[in-house]
Design a protein around this motif. Sequence first.
Motif, PDB file in Angstrom:
ATOM      1  N   SER A 225       0.783  -1.278  -0.060  1.00 43.93           N
ATOM      2  CA  SER A 225       0.047   0.115   0.176  1.00 43.93           C
ATOM      3  C   SER A 225       0.802   1.272   0.011  1.00 43.93           C
ATOM      4  N   GLY A 226       2.171   1.219   0.189  1.00 46.94           N
ATOM      5  CA  GLY A 226       2.977   2.186   0.414  1.00 46.94           C
ATOM      6  C   GLY A 226       3.588   2.682  -0.964  1.00 46.94           C
ATOM      7  N   THR A 227       3.440   1.576  -1.921  1.00 44.00           N
ATOM      8  CA  THR A 227       4.015   2.236  -3.151  1.00 44.00           C
ATOM      9  C   THR A 227       3.983   3.584  -3.602  1.00 44.00           C
ATOM     10  N   ALA A 228       5.286   4.075  -4.123  1.00 42.02           N
ATOM     11  CA  ALA A 228       5.114   5.696  -4.548  1.00 42.02           C
ATOM     12  C   ALA A 228       6.206   5.586  -5.661  1.00 42.02           C
ATOM     13  N   TYR A 229       5.675   6.597  -6.446  1.00 44.74           N
ATOM     14  CA  TYR A 229       6.360   6.869  -7.705  1.00 44.74           C
ATOM     15  C   TYR A 229       6.847   8.361  -7.761  1.00 44.74           C
ATOM     16  N   TRP A 230       7.730   8.955  -8.027  1.00 49.88           N
ATOM     17  CA  TRP A 230       7.991  10.485  -8.176  1.00 49.88           C
ATOM     18  C   TRP A 230       8.938  10.803  -9.365  1.00 49.88           C
ATOM     19  N   ARG A 231       8.790  12.032  -9.586  1.00 51.99           N
ATOM     20  CA  ARG A 231       9.580  12.255 -10.928  1.00 51.99           C
ATOM     21  C   ARG A 231       9.926  13.924 -10.991  1.00 51.99           C
ATOM     22  N   LEU A 232      11.154  14.318 -11.306  1.00 53.19           N
ATOM     23  CA  LEU A 232      11.340  15.858 -11.133  1.00 53.19           C
ATOM     24  C   LEU A 232      12.365  16.007 -12.499  1.00 53.19           C
ATOM     25  N   ALA A 233      12.086  16.988 -13.111  1.00 52.83           N
ATOM     26  CA  ALA A 233      13.017  17.147 -14.386  1.00 52.83           C
ATOM     27  C   ALA A 233      12.938  18.815 -14.671  1.00 52.83           C
ATOM     28  N   LEU A 234      14.083  19.094 -15.407  1.00 56.10           N
ATOM     29  CA  LEU A 234      14.181  20.482 -16.017  1.00 56.10           C
ATOM     30  C   LEU A 234      14.312  20.441 -17.574  1.00 56.10           C
ATOM     31  N   PHE A 235      13.356  21.181 -18.172  1.00 55.16           N
ATOM     32  CA  PHE A 235      13.566  21.005 -19.585  1.00 55.16           C
ATOM     33  C   PHE A 235      13.587  22.408 -19.988  1.00 55.16           C
ATOM     34  N   GLN A 236      14.404  22.438 -21.005  1.00 58.04           N
ATOM     35  CA  GLN A 236      14.656  23.591 -21.889  1.00 58.04           C
ATOM     36  C   GLN A 236      14.530  23.539 -23.381  1.00 58.04           C
ATOM     37  N   ASP A 237      13.582  24.248 -24.068  1.00 56.81           N
ATOM     38  CA  ASP A 237      13.518  24.426 -25.577  1.00 56.81           C
ATOM     39  C   ASP A 237      13.923  25.737 -26.049  1.00 56.81           C
ATOM     40  N   PHE A 238      14.995  25.608 -26.768  1.00 59.39           N
ATOM     41  CA  PHE A 238      15.840  26.818 -27.579  1.00 59.39           C
ATOM     42  C   PHE A 238      15.393  26.788 -28.907  1.00 59.39           C
ATOM     43  N   LYS A 239      14.438  26.010 -29.349  1.00 59.23           N
ATOM     44  CA  LYS A 239      13.925  25.995 -30.760  1.00 59.23           C
ATOM     45  C   LYS A 239      14.740  25.200 -31.520  1.00 59.23           C
ATOM     46  N   LYS A 240      16.137  25.513 -31.768  1.00 64.85           N
ATOM     47  CA  LYS A 240      17.005  24.645 -32.843  1.00 64.85           C
ATOM     48  C   LYS A 240      17.637  23.679 -32.145  1.00 64.85           C
ATOM     49  N   GLN A 241      17.599  23.631 -30.618  1.00 61.88           N
ATOM     50  CA  GLN A 241      17.929  22.444 -29.709  1.00 61.88           C
ATOM     51  C   GLN A 241      17.102  22.329 -28.551  1.00 61.88           C
ATOM     52  N   ALA A 242      17.173  21.522 -27.772  1.00 65.51           N
ATOM     53  CA  ALA A 242      16.554  21.216 -26.591  1.00 65.51           C
ATOM     54  C   ALA A 242      17.061  19.915 -25.663  1.00 65.51           C
ATOM     55  N   PHE A 243      16.984  20.288 -24.368  1.00 64.84           N
ATOM     56  CA  PHE A 243      17.442  19.247 -23.567  1.00 64.84           C
ATOM     57  C   PHE A 243      16.491  18.940 -22.510  1.00 64.84           C
ATOM     58  N   ASN A 244      16.711  17.916 -21.885  1.00 67.91           N
ATOM     59  CA  ASN A 244      15.968  17.832 -20.500  1.00 67.91           C
ATOM     60  C   ASN A 244      16.899  16.796 -19.493  1.00 67.91           C
ATOM     61  N   VAL A 245      16.810  17.141 -18.166  1.00 70.13           N
ATOM     62  CA  VAL A 245      17.512  16.414 -17.303  1.00 70.13           C
ATOM     63  C   VAL A 245      16.672  16.029 -15.986  1.00 70.13           C
ATOM     64  N   GLY A 246      16.749  14.843 -15.532  1.00 71.31           N
ATOM     65  CA  GLY A 246      15.803  14.715 -14.468  1.00 71.31           C
ATOM     66  C   GLY A 246      16.306  13.391 -13.522  1.00 71.31           C
ATOM     67  N   VAL A 247      15.473  13.221 -12.442  1.00 66.48           N
ATOM     68  CA  VAL A 247      15.455  12.115 -11.547  1.00 66.48           C
ATOM     69  C   VAL A 247      14.213  11.523 -11.228  1.00 66.48           C
TER      70      VAL A 247
END
Length: 463
Positions: free
Chosen positions: A265-287
């Motif tokens: 019953s204690g099952t837990a999922y979590w997610r945190l990410a940083l996203f950047q869209d520079f139009k000609k390029q993009a990236f994301n990094v997260g845990v």
Amino acid sequence: MRSIEPPRRAAAFALSLGPSLRQLRTLALGLVGLMAGLPSAHAVPSFARQTGQDCAACHVGAYGPQLTPYGVKFKIGGYTDSDGKGGKLPISAMIVASFNQTAKNLPEKPEHGSVNRNLAMDEASLFLAGRLSDKIGAFIQATYDGVGRTTALDQADIRAVHTTEIAGKETTFGLSFHNNPGVQDPFNSMTVWGFPYTSSAFGFGMGDAATIINGALEQRVTGLSAYTFWNDLIYAEIGTYRSLPVTMQSRLGLGKADDIGRLGSGTAYWRLALFQDFKKQAFNVGVFGLNTSLQPDRSVPGSNRYNDLGVDASYQFLGTREHVFTANGSYIRERQTRNQMFANGEADNQKGRLNEMRLGASYHFLQTWGATLGRFTTRGTRDASLYSDGYANGSPNTSGYIFQADWTPWGKENSWGAPWANLRLGAQYTMYTKYNGARSNYDGEGRDAKDNNTLFLFAWTSF
């Protein structure tokens, strides 16, 4: 066997969305039930018809799970973005056919195949995918497995969203009801959507040992998570999962025999990410992370605990879309507390670890011609009882490379059949440097890791 028991292979916010949590859950179950009566999945033309965009607007290479920045935002927006024109039916279909050849004959003849050189219709899927209302959208897949010759509910993700402003910045809040940890993730860089995006049903995958977040709970759980995306920059999500009752699994075509057991019953999922869209390029990094316990036998007390912690990142150079480069990677560290297995003599060590790394880099020319190189490794603590039959040295360690070349003729602006059809033809080769603990004789019967090398030729179409 895998490193776990399964066989191989907020109230105020809810009111602001319109429907209550109970109403959303009822809707989700109704949609799942609808699709379960019909005969893995990625770019579906119903999304293109709905938005008025070509497939390449959302998907790198015009097909497959790699999402462009627009694709990421479309998924976070609950699959609800549209061109404002009505009459769009949110239905699509998909078929995958393949030829498979391994370096050495399979150890055993598959039930519906040969020991080598298998030509097969891998799967046929039907999708309910798109906008259901201004604030509710869905991606639900039902699949006929052409190799196993069964029909079942596949991936499912039903969303309710609301957009407002916080500190003068656009902020999206959402709820996701889904059936596989990670299937709802908007960046598609976790293992559920990671490379290879399609693979051989007669191949050897990435070894027999896998973390619990990497497919063990797939389709056999229901999950509800809440997420927010602020200023097109920060994404955060938290959720929980419950095991599907065995009778429900049977009704959905999943079968009772492969029941994973009961999640704690204690099952837990979590997610945190940083996203950047520079139009000609993009990236994301997260845990991200998943903490749960699993009772393998629902009728007998005793459970094992799993704590998964992962990091992931992706980078895209999009330029003018003539030359597109991408790089993706993820690393998962799993800590296992094997109380039930240890008590039953199924493991020598009460505690252990399993780590997975996945890397991929691709190049696409004119969103048509593509080449991808992938690297995968699985490493874990040795345990002679847990990793016994089919393993060498009590080790789950597996590693190798995947090479793929593909051609995607449609899915661009002015393509034939747009926005109704798409196609990818590809050749994929998986090369193993280690399998289930060793380079050579890993199964004790003379089979080497390189004997599992697999050539996979595929035709993948959707409409």
